[in-house]
Design an enzyme around this catalytic site. Structure first.
Site, PDB file in Angstrom:
ATOM      1  N   GLY A 374      14.907  43.102   5.168  1.00 46.89           N
ATOM      2  CA  GLY A 374      16.290  43.188   5.611  1.00 46.89           C
ATOM      3  C   GLY A 374      16.370  43.486   7.095  1.00 46.89           C
ATOM      4  O   GLY A 374      15.350  43.705   7.760  1.00 46.89           O
ATOM      5  N   PRO A 375      17.581  43.487   7.660  1.00 43.00           N
ATOM      6  CA  PRO A 375      17.753  43.715   9.103  1.00 43.00           C
ATOM      7  C   PRO A 375      17.287  45.122   9.497  1.00 43.00           C
ATOM      8  O   PRO A 375      17.247  46.036   8.669  1.00 43.00           O
ATOM      9  CB  PRO A 375      19.271  43.563   9.314  1.00 43.00           C
ATOM     10  CG  PRO A 375      19.821  43.022   8.046  1.00 43.00           C
ATOM     11  CD  PRO A 375      18.854  43.291   6.958  1.00 43.00           C
ATOM     12  N   SER A 376      16.969  45.298  10.783  1.00 48.37           N
ATOM     13  CA  SER A 376      16.580  46.612  11.308  1.00 48.37           C
ATOM     14  C   SER A 376      17.733  47.601  11.150  1.00 48.37           C
ATOM     15  O   SER A 376      18.906  47.238  11.272  1.00 48.37           O
ATOM     16  CB  SER A 376      16.201  46.504  12.787  1.00 48.37           C
ATOM     17  OG  SER A 376      15.068  45.677  12.949  1.00 48.37           O
ATOM     18  N   GLY A 377      17.367  48.858  10.881  1.00 50.70           N
ATOM     19  CA  GLY A 377      18.385  49.892  10.736  1.00 50.70           C
ATOM     20  C   GLY A 377      19.051  49.921   9.387  1.00 50.70           C
ATOM     21  O   GLY A 377      20.033  50.649   9.183  1.00 50.70           O
ATOM     22  N   GLY A 378      18.528  49.148   8.434  1.00 52.57           N
ATOM     23  CA  GLY A 378      19.172  49.097   7.111  1.00 52.57           C
ATOM     24  C   GLY A 378      18.808  50.252   6.204  1.00 52.57           C
ATOM     25  O   GLY A 378      19.497  50.501   5.212  1.00 52.57           O
ATOM     26  N   THR A 381      12.718  52.209   6.171  1.00 54.68           N
ATOM     27  CA  THR A 381      11.748  53.278   6.443  1.00 54.68           C
ATOM     28  C   THR A 381      12.211  54.597   5.828  1.00 54.68           C
ATOM     29  O   THR A 381      11.391  55.399   5.363  1.00 54.68           O
ATOM     30  CB  THR A 381      11.540  53.434   7.964  1.00 54.68           C
ATOM     31  OG1 THR A 381      11.060  52.194   8.492  1.00 54.68           O
ATOM     32  CG2 THR A 381      10.527  54.522   8.269  1.00 54.68           C
ATOM     33  N   GLU A 504       5.491  47.666   7.538  1.00 58.85           N
ATOM     34  CA  GLU A 504       5.392  46.631   8.563  1.00 58.85           C
ATOM     35  C   GLU A 504       4.008  46.665   9.233  1.00 58.85           C
ATOM     36  O   GLU A 504       3.891  46.668  10.457  1.00 58.85           O
ATOM     37  CB  GLU A 504       6.500  46.817   9.603  1.00 58.85           C
ATOM     38  CG  GLU A 504       7.885  46.787   8.974  1.00 58.85           C
ATOM     39  CD  GLU A 504       8.998  46.933  10.009  1.00 58.85           C
ATOM     40  OE1 GLU A 504       8.763  46.547  11.155  1.00 58.85           O
ATOM     41  OE2 GLU A 504      10.074  47.429   9.658  1.00 58.85           O
TER      42      GLU A 504
END
Length: 582
Positions: A374-378, A381, A504
């Site tokens: 998915g997009p970063s900041g979703g 992590t 990642e």
């Protein structure tokens, strides 16, 4: 308001005493050291009396050579006792600071991750180094002077009262004046010393942030910016140092002025009484010598008082850190194997007021590969952090089978997890030390060769002159990104985890390094429950389950084929990265 200040001061004292007790100082050694200091002071009481007798009846015939020998022996014993006292007190001080640092180091290793999110590492390090050193200085350099000074003052005053009570009363006028000076300036010193310790911690934080990232500083031409940040800290420390110096510059001269004024008054008044025959010359000399034994300790007491204010400020920060709630990694049920699925049920998570995850639901099947994309900041992590138990969900629950994972001890839970991050952390040391990090046993070479071969790290390690004993540098700076990743994979293989978490792990590598690392990961993933965060869909298209996370929500789940057909954003991701044409 006065009652509040009085209560705060009382609390500071209690906190300081409690902290020293926590450090478990060697009581017997401390008593011996202080007794020797007292013995040293006791010898000092004899000298003025001997001098008085010598002055009043001086002649060669009246000299008692045995008295002179005994006085010489007393001086030698005083010197020995003084030396031993200084050594023992230094030993006590170093033991106390070593114990405090041991407690702080243990505390820092067991503090939860949220603590480090909210506190600069440099400021935390300052608690362990600078603040404990202040406490040590109080014990080693000022404690004995304080006790012997008090005894010297009290003993000298008592003897002076017997010698001549009238002149003693004149001398005691200086006591309330000196106490007022100490109380007024001492309060100011406490405030300044706390500010000094805060600024020291901030400056340490700047050094800790900048020096490990020197390459970033230089690549960004940020030397001037960082110099100004450091210069600001240095200037603030300088200004606090000047304020502290002003207090010292006021305390010592003022106390000395008061005491010297008393000395002059005593000499003048005593001279008149000697000339009138009320006092002998020997009495006058003895009185002046005892007065010196009061003046010297008073100066030492002022130094002790100012150092005590510093130590109480340091104590406040040390105690706050020691009282912080820590993780108990061994509390809970021991977990030996992971055979059941992991269920994430209605989980919310927020950093303070900022919501990161909302109503997350999914299941990680044992022995299968689950990918999170998915997009970063979703929130990908953050999901990993919850599974690692760095944080607890704000709402909802994570279970292994039907058992909440909080039921298991942190040590046993984390021992079953192998974690490989996007930029895997390496410690300053050798390749061997990095691969074996946290294993807690001696690892034979054949086992090392096996895991490095599976991690495709054996080729570059064997080409190095020192092989496994090669130093990797701070944070592994002497190795390339791909080499660091393969060492991290070898470390995970050596742990033989049952749950594998890959954050990642290939996204920052070049294509050649990625091929090697991906092969190593394939070896690592065999037969293990695996959770993967991926930006590159090419690494997870064969996953058993793919979760698409955006803005804290799971908006799609299934295989690659399923999501490609049913999820618009996933389809866009796949078209861009996999060059798929409809």
């Amino acid at each position: 308001m006065k009652a509040i200040k009085k209560e705060a001061k009382s609390t500071d004292w209690r906190r300081f005493i409690r902290l020293i007790k926590q450090a478990e100082p060697p009581t017997l050694l401390l008593i011996v050291a202080l007794c020797m200091s007292l013995a040293t002071t006791g010898v000092g009481f004899i000298v003025p009396l001997f001098t008085k007798k010598l002055v009043d009846g001086f002649s060669l015939e009246s000299l008692d050579y045995w008295q002179i020998v005994l006085l010489g022996v007393a001086f030698i014993a005083q010197a020995i006792a003084s030396g031993l006292s200084i050594y023992f007190l230094n030993r006590v001080g170093h033991q106390v600071v070593a114990k405090l640092r041991d407690q702080l180091w243990r505390k820092l290793l067991h503090l939860p991750i949220p603590y480090y999110d909210n506190h600069d590492t440099g400021e935390t390090l300052s608690r362990v180094t600078n603040d404990t050193a202040v406490v040590k200085d109080l014990i080693t350099e000022h404690l004995a002077n304080c006790l012997t000074g008090v005894i010297s003052i009290i003993g000298s005053v008592i003897i002076l009262l017997f010698l001549d009570w009238k002149m003693t009363v004149v001398m005691l006028i200086a006591v309330p004046v000196a106490m007022i000076i100490l109380m007024l300036l001492g309060k100011r010193m406490f405030v300044i010393s706390k500010g000094m310790q805060d600024e020291t911690a901030k400056f340490t934080a700047v050094l800790n942030q900048v020096l490990p990232e020197t390459r970033l500083v230089k690549a960004s031409n940020a030397e001037t910016i960082e110099y100004q940040r450091g210069k600001k800290g240095i200037t603030n420390l300088f200004n606090f140092g000047l304020k502290e110096a002003k207090i010292h510059a006021l305390i010592s001269p003022l106390i000395s002025f008061v005491l010297m004024s008393v000395l002059v008054a005593i000499i003048g008044y005593g001279g008149v009484r000697v000339s009138s025959g009320e006092l002998t010359a020997g009495d006058m000399v003895a009185f002046i010598l005892y007065l010196i034994q009061i003046i010297m300790p008073m100066t030492q007491l002022t130094m002790f008082f100012t150092q005590l204010q510093k130590a109480m400020g340091a104590t406040e920060r040390i105690s706050a850190l020691l009282e912080h709630e820590e993780e108990d990694i061994y509390e809970g049920q021991q977990l030996a194997t992971v055979k059941d699925p992991i269920h994430v049920k209605n989980v919310d998570f927020a950093y303070g007021e900022e919501a990161i995850l909302s109503a997350i639901n999914f299941t990680i099947a044992p022995g299968k590969v689950t990918a999170i994309v998915g997009p970063s900041g979703g929130g990908k992590t953050t999901t990993f952090s919850l599974l690692e138990r760095y944080y607890r969900p704000t709402k909802g629950i994570i279970t292994l089978g039907d058992t909440p994972i909080e039921t298991f001890s942190l040590h046993s839970w984390r021992s079953l997890i192998g974690y490989v991050a996007q930029e895997s952390a390496l410690i300053s040391g050798t390749i061997r030390e990095n691969i074996c990090y946290g294993i807690g046993r001696e690892v034979p070479d054949d086992e090392l060769h096996k895991v490095t071969k599976m991690a495709y790290a054996d080729h570059f390690i064997n080409e190095l002159p020192d092989k496994f004993e090669t130093e990797v540098g701070e944070r592994g700076i002497k190795l390339s990104g791909g080499q660091r990743q393969r060492i991290a994979i070898a470390r995970a293989l050596l742990r033989d985890p049952q749950i594998l978490m890959l954050d990642e792990a290939t996204s920052s590598l070049d294509s050649k390094s990625e091929i090697y690392v991906q092969k190593a990961l394939d070896n690592l993933m065999q037969g293990r429950t695996t959770v993967v965060i991926a930006h590159r869909l090419s690494t997870v298209v064969d996953a058993d389950q793919i979760l698409f996370v955006e803005k804290g929500h799971i908006t799609g789940s299934g295989t690659h084929e399923t999501l490609f057909k049913t999820h618009d954003m996933y389809r866009e991701f796949a078209k861009q990265q996999l060059r798929i044409k409809e």
